[in-house]
Design a protein around this motif. Structure first.
Motif, mmCIF file in Angstrom:
data_model
loop_
_atom_site.group_PDB
_atom_site.id
_atom_site.type_symbol
_atom_site.label_atom_id
_atom_site.label_comp_id
_atom_site.label_asym_id
_atom_site.label_seq_id
_atom_site.Cartn_x
_atom_site.Cartn_y
_atom_site.Cartn_z
ATOM 1 N N ILE A 91 0.834 -1.211 0.000
ATOM 2 C CA ILE A 91 0.000 0.000 0.000
ATOM 3 C C ILE A 91 0.872 1.267 0.000
ATOM 4 C CG2 ILE A 91 -0.340 0.306 2.501
ATOM 5 C CD1 ILE A 91 -3.442 0.199 1.517
ATOM 6 N N PHE A 92 2.070 1.174 0.590
ATOM 7 C CA PHE A 92 2.960 2.349 0.615
ATOM 8 C C PHE A 92 3.575 2.598 -0.772
ATOM 9 C CE2 PHE A 92 3.850 1.931 5.481
ATOM 10 C CZ PHE A 92 2.528 2.257 5.737
ATOM 11 N N ASP A 93 3.773 1.519 -1.559
ATOM 12 C CA ASP A 93 4.211 1.717 -2.950
ATOM 13 C C ASP A 93 3.149 2.515 -3.698
ATOM 14 O OD1 ASP A 93 6.692 0.106 -3.232
ATOM 15 O OD2 ASP A 93 5.370 -1.507 -2.590
ATOM 16 N N ASP A 149 -0.470 8.511 9.862
ATOM 17 C CA ASP A 149 -0.983 7.139 9.899
ATOM 18 C C ASP A 149 -2.508 7.167 9.776
ATOM 19 O OD1 ASP A 149 0.264 4.240 11.174
ATOM 20 O OD2 ASP A 149 -1.904 4.481 11.092
ATOM 21 N N ILE A 150 -3.040 6.232 8.986
ATOM 22 C CA ILE A 150 -4.500 6.222 8.729
ATOM 23 C C ILE A 150 -5.290 5.756 9.952
ATOM 24 C CG2 ILE A 150 -4.790 3.842 7.861
ATOM 25 C CD1 ILE A 150 -6.320 5.064 5.473
ATOM 26 N N ALA A 151 -4.630 5.048 10.869
ATOM 27 C CA ALA A 151 -5.307 4.558 12.085
ATOM 28 C C ALA A 151 -4.440 4.901 13.297
ATOM 29 C CB ALA A 151 -5.550 3.054 11.985
ATOM 30 N N GLY A 171 -1.228 12.829 16.129
ATOM 31 C CA GLY A 171 0.093 13.162 15.606
ATOM 32 C C GLY A 171 0.885 11.942 15.144
ATOM 33 N N HIS A 172 0.315 10.747 15.283
ATOM 34 C CA HIS A 172 0.984 9.492 14.863
ATOM 35 C C HIS A 172 1.356 9.602 13.384
ATOM 36 C CE1 HIS A 172 0.579 4.763 14.826
ATOM 37 N NE2 HIS A 172 1.623 5.181 14.105
ATOM 38 N N THR A 173 2.648 9.605 13.134
ATOM 39 C CA THR A 173 3.182 9.870 11.794
ATOM 40 C C THR A 173 4.047 8.698 11.341
ATOM 41 O OG1 THR A 173 3.201 12.233 12.302
ATOM 42 C CG2 THR A 173 4.610 11.538 10.506
ATOM 43 N N ALA A 175 2.681 -5.084 9.405
ATOM 44 C CA ALA A 175 1.525 -5.355 8.549
ATOM 45 C C ALA A 175 1.788 -4.892 7.116
ATOM 46 C CB ALA A 175 0.291 -4.655 9.102
ATOM 47 N N VAL A 176 2.582 -3.841 6.962
ATOM 48 C CA VAL A 176 2.892 -3.313 5.628
ATOM 49 C C VAL A 176 4.377 -3.567 5.361
ATOM 50 C CG1 VAL A 176 2.932 -1.286 4.150
ATOM 51 C CG2 VAL A 176 1.102 -1.540 5.839
ATOM 52 N N PHE A 177 4.650 -4.341 4.305
ATOM 53 C CA PHE A 177 6.016 -4.799 4.078
ATOM 54 C C PHE A 177 6.821 -3.836 3.207
ATOM 55 C CE2 PHE A 177 4.061 -8.210 6.169
ATOM 56 C CZ PHE A 177 5.084 -8.811 6.884
ATOM 57 N N VAL A 197 9.564 -0.745 4.559
ATOM 58 C CA VAL A 197 10.137 -0.187 5.794
ATOM 59 C C VAL A 197 9.415 1.090 6.202
ATOM 60 C CG1 VAL A 197 12.218 0.879 6.792
ATOM 61 C CG2 VAL A 197 12.440 -1.142 5.319
ATOM 62 N N HIS A 198 9.076 1.179 7.475
ATOM 63 C CA HIS A 198 8.485 2.426 7.977
ATOM 64 C C HIS A 198 8.777 2.585 9.458
ATOM 65 C CE1 HIS A 198 5.455 -0.780 8.250
ATOM 66 N NE2 HIS A 198 5.018 -0.184 9.358
ATOM 67 N N PHE A 199 8.913 3.832 9.854
ATOM 68 C CA PHE A 199 9.069 4.195 11.260
ATOM 69 C C PHE A 199 7.794 4.907 11.694
ATOM 70 C CE2 PHE A 199 13.595 3.632 12.349
ATOM 71 C CZ PHE A 199 14.081 3.256 11.108
ATOM 72 N N HIS A 200 7.265 4.465 12.829
ATOM 73 C CA HIS A 200 6.146 5.177 13.444
ATOM 74 C C HIS A 200 6.740 6.199 14.427
ATOM 75 C CE1 HIS A 200 3.006 1.925 12.688
ATOM 76 N NE2 HIS A 200 4.113 1.204 12.576
ATOM 77 N N ILE A 201 6.217 7.411 14.393
ATOM 78 C CA ILE A 201 6.498 8.372 15.470
ATOM 79 C C ILE A 201 5.168 8.575 16.192
ATOM 80 C CG2 ILE A 201 7.275 10.690 16.087
ATOM 81 C CD1 ILE A 201 8.912 10.725 13.503
#
Ligand code: AMP
Length: 139
Positions: free
Chosen positions: A4-6, A29-31, A36-38, A93-95, A97-101
């Motif tokens: 989904i990130f692609d 972030d959608i959820a 401020g969850h980015t 869940a999303v393959f 790479v991502h960092f949650h802040i």
């Protein structure tokens, strides 16, 4: 495998963009689990952190504190978690790479962590094996 990130990177899906340069995209972030969850992602398309090139990793490292500063400023919270999951058992869940802040304005808002220390293997031996693996990787 496309994620989904692609589709967000390709402009096929919308996002609430926070930051973008040639190497990094950050969006809401959608959820969200706190206001401020980015999410911060590399444009390099790799599933797991250890697969990233040095250049993509360096660019992420440059962007993360900058985006964290903005999240702190706007959320009003100097307290936050940076979460980066690799693999389904590790909650990925999303393959891509991502960092949650994730702002942690109070002890019960944001990321809850279950931290259970184990009876660990000998840390000296383990560190030696890790040093050898890092040396092999650098060679
Ligand atoms: P993870 O469990 O670390 O793989 O987290 C994936 C994150 O991506 C979750 O927090 C989802 O809410 C978030 N997410 C999934 N789809 C989207 C989307 N289209 N836009 C923004 N965030 C998303």
């Amino acid at each position: 495998m496309s994620t989904i990130f692609d589709r967000i990177l390709d402009g096929e899906l919308p996002c609430h963009r926070v930051f973008e340069n040639d190497h990094v995209l950050a969006f809401m972030d959608i959820a969200p689990i706190s206001a401020g969850h980015t999410l911060v992602i590399p444009k390099e398309r790799k599933a797991r952190l250890h697969e990233l090139s040095d250049d993509a990793a360096a660019e992420l490292g440059r962007a993360l504190p900058r985006i964290a500063r903005a999240v702190c400023k706007v959320s009003g919270s100097e307290d936050y978690n940076v979460l980066q999951n690799n693999g389904a058992p590790a909650h990925q869940a999303v393959f891509h790479v991502h960092f949650h802040i994730i702002p942690r304005p109070t002890a019960n808002v944001g990321l809850g962590i279950d931290w259970n220390p184990i009876e660990a293997p000998d840390p000296a031996e383990y560190a030696e094996k890790l040093r050898a693996a890092i040396a092999e990787d650098a060679a």
